[in-house]
Scaffold this motif. Sequence first.
Motif, PDB file in Angstrom:
ATOM      1  N   ARG A  47       0.821  -1.230   0.000  1.00 29.41           N
ATOM      2  CA  ARG A  47       0.000   0.000   0.000  1.00 29.41           C
ATOM      3  C   ARG A  47       0.842   1.262   0.000  1.00 29.41           C
ATOM      4  NH1 ARG A  47      -1.921  -2.090   4.725  1.00 29.41           N
ATOM      5  NH2 ARG A  47      -1.546  -0.116   5.767  1.00 29.41           N
ATOM      6  N   ARG A  48       1.922   1.226   0.763  1.00 32.40           N
ATOM      7  CA  ARG A  48       2.747   2.420   0.953  1.00 32.40           C
ATOM      8  C   ARG A  48       4.216   2.050   0.794  1.00 32.40           C
ATOM      9  NH1 ARG A  48       1.221   4.513   6.532  1.00 32.40           N
ATOM     10  NH2 ARG A  48       2.576   6.223   5.966  1.00 32.40           N
ATOM     11  N   PRO A  49       4.669   1.929  -0.455  1.00 33.04           N
ATOM     12  CA  PRO A  49       6.054   1.511  -0.706  1.00 33.04           C
ATOM     13  C   PRO A  49       7.064   2.500  -0.133  1.00 33.04           C
ATOM     14  CG  PRO A  49       4.782   1.655  -2.762  1.00 33.04           C
ATOM     15  CD  PRO A  49       3.923   2.188  -1.662  1.00 33.04           C
ATOM     16  N   GLY A  50       8.280   1.996   0.033  1.00 28.23           N
ATOM     17  CA  GLY A  50       9.372   2.861   0.462  1.00 28.23           C
ATOM     18  C   GLY A  50       9.361   3.223   1.927  1.00 28.23           C
ATOM     19  N   ARG A  51       8.925   2.324   2.778  1.00 30.73           N
ATOM     20  CA  ARG A  51       8.884   2.562   4.223  1.00 30.73           C
ATOM     21  C   ARG A  51      10.213   2.187   4.865  1.00 30.73           C
ATOM     22  NH1 ARG A  51       5.347   6.032   4.898  1.00 30.73           N
ATOM     23  NH2 ARG A  51       5.850   6.253   2.733  1.00 30.73           N
TER      24      ARG A  51
END
Length: 171
Positions: A47-51
Motif C-alpha cells: 500500500r505504501r512503498p518505500g517505508r
Amino acid sequence: MAGTDLKLLYRELVSLEIELWDGIEGRLRAEYDLALTSFEVLHLLLRRPGRRIQDIAEEFSITVGGTSKVVDRLEAAGLCGRRANPNDRRSSIVELTPEGRKLVEGALKVFEEELELRIGSVIPEESVREVTAVLSTLRAAGRALDAERRAAGQTPVPAMRAPKQPGRSAS
C-alpha cells in the motif's frame, strides 16, 4: 458508566481481537504459509512503498527491534529487500520483491474474504462505519492519555509494545 459494563466491553474487545487474529492467521498459514504479522508488514509495503523500519514500527505500534526481526525474516525468505535511504544514510528503505508482491496480492484476497465472512456478513456496512469510528475515538483518547501521563512523569506507559505473542506469531 457501570464498571461491570466496561469490564464486559473490554473482555469482548480483547476476545474478538484474539479470535479474529487467530482465524485470519489460520487461513493465511494454511493457504500461504504466512503469519498474519508478516502479511501485515507485506501489505503495508504494498500500500505504501518505500517505508523505513521506523515507519513500519510506528504504523503497528510495535518496537523497532521487533519490526527489524520481522523484516529480517521476510528478507531472508526473499519477500522484501532493503536499499540505502537516499535521505538518511543511517536508515534503509524496505521494498517488496516481485515474489513478495505476488504473495501478498494472493494473500490479500484471503484476508479480504475472511474479513467479509467474519465481519461484513454479520453486521451491516453502516454498523461497520459506526464501530470503526467508535474504536478510532477510543484509540485516540487512549494515546492522548498515555502522552499526558508520559509528559507528567506518571505511570510508566510503554510507547510501543513488542510484536504479538504466542498464538499470534511475529514470524
